[in-house]
Design a protein around this motif. Structure first.
Motif, PDB file in Angstrom:
ATOM      1  N   TRP A 132      -4.136   1.993  14.250  1.00  0.00           N
ATOM      2  CA  TRP A 132      -4.944   2.479  13.134  1.00  0.00           C
ATOM      3  C   TRP A 132      -4.520   1.822  11.832  1.00  0.00           C
ATOM      4  N   THR A 133      -5.471   1.247  11.134  1.00  0.00           N
ATOM      5  CA  THR A 133      -5.218   0.697   9.799  1.00  0.00           C
ATOM      6  C   THR A 133      -5.472   1.785   8.767  1.00  0.00           C
ATOM      7  N   VAL A 134      -4.424   2.158   8.078  1.00  0.00           N
ATOM      8  CA  VAL A 134      -4.517   3.252   7.109  1.00  0.00           C
ATOM      9  C   VAL A 134      -5.032   2.704   5.787  1.00  0.00           C
ATOM     10  N   PRO A 135      -5.969   3.394   5.141  1.00  0.00           N
ATOM     11  CA  PRO A 135      -6.378   2.968   3.794  1.00  0.00           C
ATOM     12  C   PRO A 135      -5.169   2.859   2.870  1.00  0.00           C
ATOM     13  N   ALA A 136      -5.230   1.906   1.951  1.00  0.00           N
ATOM     14  CA  ALA A 136      -4.066   1.573   1.132  1.00  0.00           C
ATOM     15  C   ALA A 136      -3.496   2.786   0.404  1.00  0.00           C
ATOM     16  N   SER A 137      -4.358   3.607  -0.190  1.00  0.00           N
ATOM     17  CA  SER A 137      -3.856   4.744  -0.962  1.00  0.00           C
ATOM     18  C   SER A 137      -3.083   5.717  -0.078  1.00  0.00           C
ATOM     19  N   SER A 138      -3.579   5.933   1.149  1.00  0.00           N
ATOM     20  CA  SER A 138      -2.892   6.837   2.068  1.00  0.00           C
ATOM     21  C   SER A 138      -1.620   6.203   2.617  1.00  0.00           C
ATOM     22  N   PHE A 139      -1.656   4.888   2.845  1.00  0.00           N
ATOM     23  CA  PHE A 139      -0.450   4.239   3.362  1.00  0.00           C
ATOM     24  C   PHE A 139       0.682   4.347   2.349  1.00  0.00           C
ATOM     25  N   ALA A 140       0.352   4.234   1.080  1.00  0.00           N
ATOM     26  CA  ALA A 140       1.387   4.369   0.051  1.00  0.00           C
ATOM     27  C   ALA A 140       2.063   5.733   0.147  1.00  0.00           C
ATOM     28  N   HIS A 141       1.252   6.758   0.373  1.00  0.00           N
ATOM     29  CA  HIS A 141       1.790   8.109   0.520  1.00  0.00           C
ATOM     30  C   HIS A 141       2.638   8.206   1.786  1.00  0.00           C
ATOM     31  N   LEU A 142       2.146   7.613   2.882  1.00  0.00           N
ATOM     32  CA  LEU A 142       2.893   7.610   4.132  1.00  0.00           C
ATOM     33  C   LEU A 142       4.222   6.884   3.961  1.00  0.00           C
TER      34      LEU A 142
ATOM     35  N   GLY B 116      -6.646  -5.304  -5.112  1.00  0.00           N
ATOM     36  CA  GLY B 116      -6.315  -3.949  -4.695  1.00  0.00           C
ATOM     37  C   GLY B 116      -5.059  -3.911  -3.838  1.00  0.00           C
ATOM     38  N   VAL B 117      -4.884  -4.912  -2.975  1.00  0.00           N
ATOM     39  CA  VAL B 117      -3.688  -4.971  -2.138  1.00  0.00           C
ATOM     40  C   VAL B 117      -2.462  -5.262  -2.998  1.00  0.00           C
ATOM     41  N   VAL B 118      -2.630  -6.108  -3.986  1.00  0.00           N
ATOM     42  CA  VAL B 118      -1.515  -6.404  -4.899  1.00  0.00           C
ATOM     43  C   VAL B 118      -1.073  -5.132  -5.617  1.00  0.00           C
ATOM     44  N   GLU B 119      -2.025  -4.367  -6.115  1.00  0.00           N
ATOM     45  CA  GLU B 119      -1.697  -3.107  -6.782  1.00  0.00           C
ATOM     46  C   GLU B 119      -1.034  -2.141  -5.809  1.00  0.00           C
ATOM     47  N   PHE B 120      -1.514  -2.135  -4.577  1.00  0.00           N
ATOM     48  CA  PHE B 120      -0.946  -1.263  -3.550  1.00  0.00           C
ATOM     49  C   PHE B 120       0.528  -1.597  -3.328  1.00  0.00           C
ATOM     50  N   LEU B 121       0.853  -2.871  -3.169  1.00  0.00           N
ATOM     51  CA  LEU B 121       2.239  -3.276  -2.940  1.00  0.00           C
ATOM     52  C   LEU B 121       3.100  -3.048  -4.174  1.00  0.00           C
ATOM     53  N   ASP B 122       2.539  -3.302  -5.343  1.00  0.00           N
ATOM     54  CA  ASP B 122       3.285  -3.025  -6.576  1.00  0.00           C
ATOM     55  C   ASP B 122       3.631  -1.541  -6.666  1.00  0.00           C
ATOM     56  N   GLY B 123       2.669  -0.708  -6.264  1.00  0.00           N
ATOM     57  CA  GLY B 123       2.913   0.725  -6.281  1.00  0.00           C
ATOM     58  C   GLY B 123       4.050   1.124  -5.353  1.00  0.00           C
ATOM     59  N   LEU B 124       4.093   0.512  -4.169  1.00  0.00           N
ATOM     60  CA  LEU B 124       5.199   0.796  -3.245  1.00  0.00           C
ATOM     61  C   LEU B 124       6.531   0.395  -3.861  1.00  0.00           C
ATOM     62  N   GLY B 125       6.539  -0.769  -4.495  1.00  0.00           N
ATOM     63  CA  GLY B 125       7.782  -1.239  -5.092  1.00  0.00           C
ATOM     64  C   GLY B 125       8.282  -0.346  -6.208  1.00  0.00           C
ATOM     65  N   LYS B 126       7.361   0.180  -7.000  1.00  0.00           N
ATOM     66  CA  LYS B 126       7.758   1.054  -8.104  1.00  0.00           C
ATOM     67  C   LYS B 126       8.172   2.433  -7.603  1.00  0.00           C
ATOM     68  N   ALA B 127       7.467   2.942  -6.583  1.00  0.00           N
ATOM     69  CA  ALA B 127       7.757   4.288  -6.085  1.00  0.00           C
ATOM     70  C   ALA B 127       9.061   4.322  -5.296  1.00  0.00           C
ATOM     71  N   THR B 128       9.308   3.291  -4.503  1.00  0.00           N
ATOM     72  CA  THR B 128      10.509   3.265  -3.652  1.00  0.00           C
ATOM     73  C   THR B 128      11.154   1.883  -3.752  1.00  0.00           C
TER      74      THR B 128
END
Length: 853
Positions: free
Chosen positions: A366-376, A412-424
C-alpha cells in the motif's frame, strides 16, 4: 453496593409552599445542590394527549415513566425513576414521585439499566408514609445486593435480535450528537426506551458507560437546555421525548440541525448520518453475546480515552488492529489509528500497533498518501523504533510511488520529506545514512536504472544533492554517488532533458569538484552537436534568473574536457548579448592557463555575426591584436575575421603591421575571402619595409602590385585620401621606369578623388626639386612617358596630364631639357617634341595629340 436515597413527591404534612411538592425524605449526605439537580432533571409533566383525569389502570398501562442515569454536581452519580401517581392528597391530578439513588463514583457494581424494575426502586407511597408526621427521619443508606432481574444481558440480546440495523444507527446518533454538541431525542414505547438506553450503555466500555447519561422520558426537552439545568451540570446523551409531551413534531424536527432525532413509532430520523462501522460491528456482535463487546471495553479501559463521541470509532479501529490484525488500507483509517493511538494508548499497544501497521502495509503493498505517511513516520519513530528499517524501506517505496509517474517537479514530495526532516531530525538523518549504504543504493539502482521519466530522475538528483555533501566530487567511498551517476545518465537519455540538465548543473556549482564530476557524466552522454546547442539555449533561458551563473561559467571554462560545450555556450551567449564584443572578452578572460586549447572559433563567429560596420571591423582588429593562434584555427572564424578586417578604415589597418597584414592576406587566400583593402595596405607597408610575400626580395613594384591585385578605385574618398597620404611616397620610391609609373597611375586611379593623387604627386616633385634630389626629374619624365606611351587615353592620364602640364610650364628651360632627354629614352623624338610643344600652349593638347597619333 451502597446508595443514598432520595424521595420527592406531593405530601400533605410537609411545610413546602410549592403546592405540597417537596423532598419527602433523603439520606444524610445528599447536598442541597444535588437535591436541586435531581428535582430539575426528573420533574414530571403529563403528556398533553393523555387523559387529564386517568384511572389507576390507565396510569399503570399508558403513562410514561422516567428512568434515568446521570452525573450530579460534585461527581457522584444518580439512578432515578419518576412515576406518575395521579391525584395528590388534595385530589388534584399531576402528582408524581421521584425516587433516586445517589452513589459514589466507582461504587456502582452494575450497569445502571440493570437497576430498572427492581423492587427497591420505589414507584409509589404507602398510606403510612403519606400519613407520617413531619419531619420524616432521614432515609438510611440502601445496601443493594440484587439487580438485573428485569434488564440483563439475556433480555437485551433478545430485544436486539432483528434490530441490529436500528441499533447501529442509534449508537451512531448517540456518538454523533456528542461530537456535534446537540441533544439526541428518541421516541419509542416506554419499555423499549429503557431497553435502548440500557443496550447503548451495555456496549460501552465500563469506564465510559459510567459517564453515559440518559432519561427515558422528559416532558419539557427545551427545559434541559435552560441555563438553570445546564448550570447544575446535568447532561443527558439520550433523551426520551414523546411527540405529545411538548408538541414536539418529529416529522418536522428531523430536518433541524439543533438536535438529532430517531422516532421508531413515527418513522422519522435525522438524515445524512450513516451508521458507522463501529456501530454496525457492535450491533451485529451483541446478538450472539457480549464477549466481543467486553473485550473491546477492556481495551478502551486500558487507554486514557474519556469521551463518548466519534473517538470510539477510532478506538475500535485500534482494537481490531491489535486483536485481529485487521486493518483497511485507507488514509482515513490510518490517520484515525495514529491519532487515537498516540493520544490514548499504552506504550506497549503503540509499539504493537506500529509493528502491525508496517507488516500490513508491506503485505498489501500500500502506498500511503504523503500527509498520512508523515504521521506514520513520526508514530513509528517514537513508538516502534525496532521496526525502523522496515519503515525506511516503506519510505523509499513511498517516494518512488509518489514520483515514478510525476508530471511536474514533485514539489509536494519535497515538502513531504522536508517535513519529516524537521519533525524527526535524528530519525531522518539515520534514514539518509541508510540510503547511503551500498545495499540500499544497489536496490535503488534496480528501481531506477533506465527510468524514462524526466521529473522522477530530476527529483532524485535534487534530493540527493540537497541531502549529501560532495566536496570531493563523486567517489566510491560514498555509495550514493553511484546512484547519482545512474540518475544523471538516465536524464541524458531522455529526449528534451536539457532543461533538467542545466538545473542540475546550477545546483552542482555548490562544489567545483561536484560540478566537474556531474558535467563529465553529462558530456559523456550528450556529445551530439545539436544536443550541445540545445543545452546552450536552455542555459541562456535560465541564466538570467540563476544566481549561480557566474560560478557555472567559471567552472565550465576551467575544464579542458568541457571545451566544446564551453565554446558553444559562449557563442550562444555572445550572440544574444546586448554588447557582443564585451561578452566575447568576458568569456575569453574566463579561460585559465590550463584551458588555453579551447577553440575560439564559435565565439569569434558569434561575436562578428552580431556586429556590423566599423563595430565589427574594430572588434576583429582587437581580436587579432591578442595574437592568439586559436582565433585563426577555425576556417570559418578565420574567414569571418578576415572579412571583418576588410571593413576597417585605412588608418586602423595601417596599425596592424606587416606581419599581421601578411597573415591576414594569407588567410584571405586560404579561406577564399577577397581582401582588396587589406592587400592594398599590406603592399604599401611592404614597399616601405622592403619585403613582400608577393615579390622576392628586394621588392619589385610591378610584381608586388600585380601580385596583390591592388585596386583603390572602390575605396571611399576618406580611405583613399588616407591611403594616398600614407603610401604614395612609398610607391614613388619603388618606381624604376615609365612602366612602373603607368602601373602606379592605373593603381591609384579613383573617379571621385584622383585629384588627391595628382596633387600629392606634383607636390612630391616640387619637394624633391627643392631639395635638389634629381629623382624628381626621373619621376616627372616617367610620368610623361607613361602618358605618351599608352595606346588609348584614360581619365587617369588626362587628369595627370593637366597636373603635369601646369607643373612643367613653371620649370626652367634647362630642367625641361633634362626631362625631355629622359622622355626620349622611352618614346620617339617626334612624340616628345609634340608633347613639349603642346605643353606650352594654353589649349588642350591631349585631344589633339591623340588625333595625330
Amino acid at each position: 453496593m451502597e446508595a443514598l436515597q432520595y424521595i420527592y413527591t406531593s405530601w400533605k404534612n410537609g411545610d413546602s409552599l410549592d403546592k405540597g411538592y417537596m423532598i419527602y425524605s433523603k439520606s444524610e449526605g445528599i447536598t442541597d445542590r444535588e437535591c436541586a439537580a435531581i428535582k430539575s432533571a426528573m420533574q414530571y409533566l403529563v403528556p398533553k394527549e393523555l387523559p387529564f383525569n386517568p384511572s389507576p389502570q390507565e396510569i399503570e398501562e399508558i403513562f410514561p415513566y422516567s428512568f434515568a442515569y446521570f452525573l450530579l454536581p460534585g461527581g457522584r452519580c444518580c439512578v432515578a425513576r419518576t412515576t406518575y401517581l395521579g391525584k395528590d392528597y388534595s385530589g388534584r391530578f399531576g402528582n408524581y414521585i421521584i425516587y433516586a439513588l445517589v452513589m459514589e463514583p466507582g461504587s456502582l457494581a452494575c450497569r445502571p439499566g440493570e437497576l430498572f424494575g427492581e423492587p427497591y426502586l420505589k414507584t409509589a407511597m404507602t398510606e403510612a408514609e403519606l400519613n407520617a408526621p413531619s419531619p420524616v427521619p432521614p432515609l438510611p443508606p440502601l445496601h443493594i445486593k440484587n439487580y438485573g432481574s428485569v434488564v440483563n444481558d439475556e433480555e437485551l440480546i433478545f430485544f436486539l435480535s432483528g434490530r441490529e440495523e436500528e441499533f447501529a444507527q442509534l449508537i451512531t446518533f448517540v456518538l454523533a450528537a456528542k461530537d456535534m454538541k446537540v441533544p439526541f431525542y428518541l421516541n419509542d414505547t416506554r419499555e423499549n426506551l429503557v431497553l435502548w438506553a440500557a443496550a447503548v450503555q451495555r456496549i460501552l466500555p465500563p469506564r465510559l458507560a459510567a459517564s453515559f447519561a440518559f432519561n427515558t422520558y422528559v416532558g419539557d426537552q427545551e427545559g434541559l437546555r435552560s441555563p438553570r439545568l445546564t448550570g447544575e451540570s446535568v447532561e443527558f446523551h439520550l433523551v426520551g421525548v414523546r411527540p405529545d409531551a411538548n408538541y414536539f413534531n418529529y416529522g418536522i424536527e428531523y430536518r433541524s440541525s439543533r438536535h438529532i432525532v430517531m422516532d421508531f413509532q413515527g418513522g422519522y430520523m435525522t438524515e445524512g448520518i450513516p451508521a458507522s462501522r463501529f456501530a454496525k460491528a457492535v450491533a451485529a456482535s451483541v446478538v450472539t453475546g457480549f464477549e466481543n463487546v467486553d473485550r473491546f471495553g477492556g481495551f478502551v479501559d486500558k487507554t486514557s480515552y474519556e469521551g463518548l463521541g466519534g473517538g470510539l470509532e477510532d478506538a475500535f479501529l485500534c482494537y481490531q488492529l491489535l486483536e485481529r490484525g485487521a486493518f483497511r488500507c485507507t488514509e482515513d483509517d490510518l490517520q484515525a489509528i495514529l491519532v487515537f493511538g498516540e493520544a490514548y494508548c499504552t506504550e506497549a499497544d503503540k509499539a504493537d500497533m506500529g509493528n502491525r501497521l508496517l507488516v500490513k502495509m508491506q503485505q498489501e503493498n500500500w502506498t500511503v498518501p504523503a500527509s498520512s505517511f508523515a504521521h506514520l513516520w513520526e508514530f513509528i519513530c517514537r513508538n516502534t523504533s525496532f521496526m525502523i528499517y522496515t519503515l525506511y524501506d516503506l519510505l523509499l517505496e513511498e517516494v518512488y510511488q509518489l514520483t515514478c509517474e510525476a508530471a511536474d517537479a514533485c514539489e509536494g514530495v519535497v515538502e513531504f520529506l522536508d517535513g519529516l526532516g524537521k519533525a524527526t531530525p535524528q530519525a531522518y538523518g539515520s534514514f539518509l545514512e541508510y540510503l547511503n549504504s551500498m545495499g540500499c543504493v544497489e536496490q535503488m539502482i534496480l528501481y531506477l536504472s533506465g527510468h524514462p521519466n524526466l521529473c522522477t530522475n530530476g527529483f532524485y538528483v535534487n534530493w540527493i544533492m540537497d541531502s549529501y555533501t560532495f566536496a570531493n566530487g563523486l567517489n566510491d567511498r560514498q555509495p550514493i554517488s553511484k546512484l547519482l551517476r545512474q540518475l544523471l545518465k538516465n536524464i541524458c537519455q531522455v529526449p528534451g532533458g536539457e532543461s533538467e540538465i542545466v538545473r542540475i548543473l546550477f545546483r552542482a556549482t555548490s562544489s567545483r569538484a561536484l560540478f566537474e564530476a556531474v558535467l563529465q557524466i553529462l558530456l559523456a552522454s550528450a556529445q551530439k552537436p545539436e544536443r550541445l546547442e540545445r543545452l546552450c539555449r536552455e542555459y541562456l533561458r535560465q541564466a538570467d534568473s540563476a544566481s549561480e551563473a557566474v560560478r557555472f561559467e567559471k567552472y565550465l571554462f576551467g575544464m579542458t574536457e568541457a571545451a566544446p560545450l564551453a565554446a558553444q555556450l559562449a557563442a550562444c551567449k555572445i550572440g544574444s548579448a546586448k554588447n557582443p564584443e564585451e561578452a566575447f572578452w568576458h568569456f575569453y578572460s574566463l579561460q585559465s592557463d590550463g584551458t588555453r586549447q579551447q577553440p575560439l572559433g564559435p565565439m569569434v563567429m558569434a561575436c562578428l555575426g552580431s556586429l556590423t560596420g566599423q563595430a565589427k571591423s574594430q572588434a576583429a582588429f582587437r581580436m587579432l591584436e591578442e595574437q592568439d593562434s586559436r582565433l585563426l584555427e577555425d576556417e570559418r572564424a578565420a574567414g569571418a575575421l578576415t572579412g571583418a578586417l576588410e571593413g576597417c578604415d585605412m588608418g586602423t589597418l595601417g596599425k596592424l603591421g606587416c606581419d599581421m597584414l601578411e597573415g591576414i592576406c594569407r588567410l584571405g587566400i586560404r579561406t577564399g575571402v577577397d581582401t582588396p583593402r587589406i592587400r592594398a595596405v599590406y603592399v604599401g607597408i611592404c614597399l616601405k619595409e622592403g619585403n613582400s610575400i608577393f615579390s622576392p626580395e628586394p621588392v619589385e613594384l610591378g610584381k608586388t602590385v600585380r601580385g596583390a591585385d591592388v585596386r583603390l578605385s572602390d575605396l571611399g574618398r576618406t580611405d583613399y585620401e588616407i591611403y594616398v597620404r600614407t603610401f604614395l611616397r612609398e610607391y614613388l620610391r619603388a618606381v624604376k621606369s615609365s612602366e612602373d609609373m603607368a602601373l602606379v597611375v592605373k593603381t591609384f586611379y579613383h573617379r571621385q578623388a584622383f585629384d588627391q593623387f595628382t596633387g600629392r604627386f606634383v607636390d612630391r616633385l616640387r619637394m624633391l626639386e627643392k631639395k635638389g634630389n634629381r629623382q624628381w626629374q626621373k619621376l616627372a619624365a616617367w610620368a610623361c612617358a607613361a602618358i605618351l606611351t599608352v595606346e588609348s587615353g584614360t581619365p587617369a592620364e588626362e587628369e595627370l596630364y593637366k597636373a603635369l602640364a601646369h607643373y612643367l610650364k613653371g620649370l626652367s628651360k634647362e630642367n625641361l631639357a633634362d626631362i625631355r632627354e629622359r622622355i626620349c629614352r622611352d618614346t620617339s623624338e617626334e612624340q616628345c617634341d609634340l608633347f613639349f610643344e603642346e605643353v606650352m600652349r594654353k589649349e588642350k593638347l591631349f585631344d589633339r595629340f591623340r588625333k595625330k597619333k
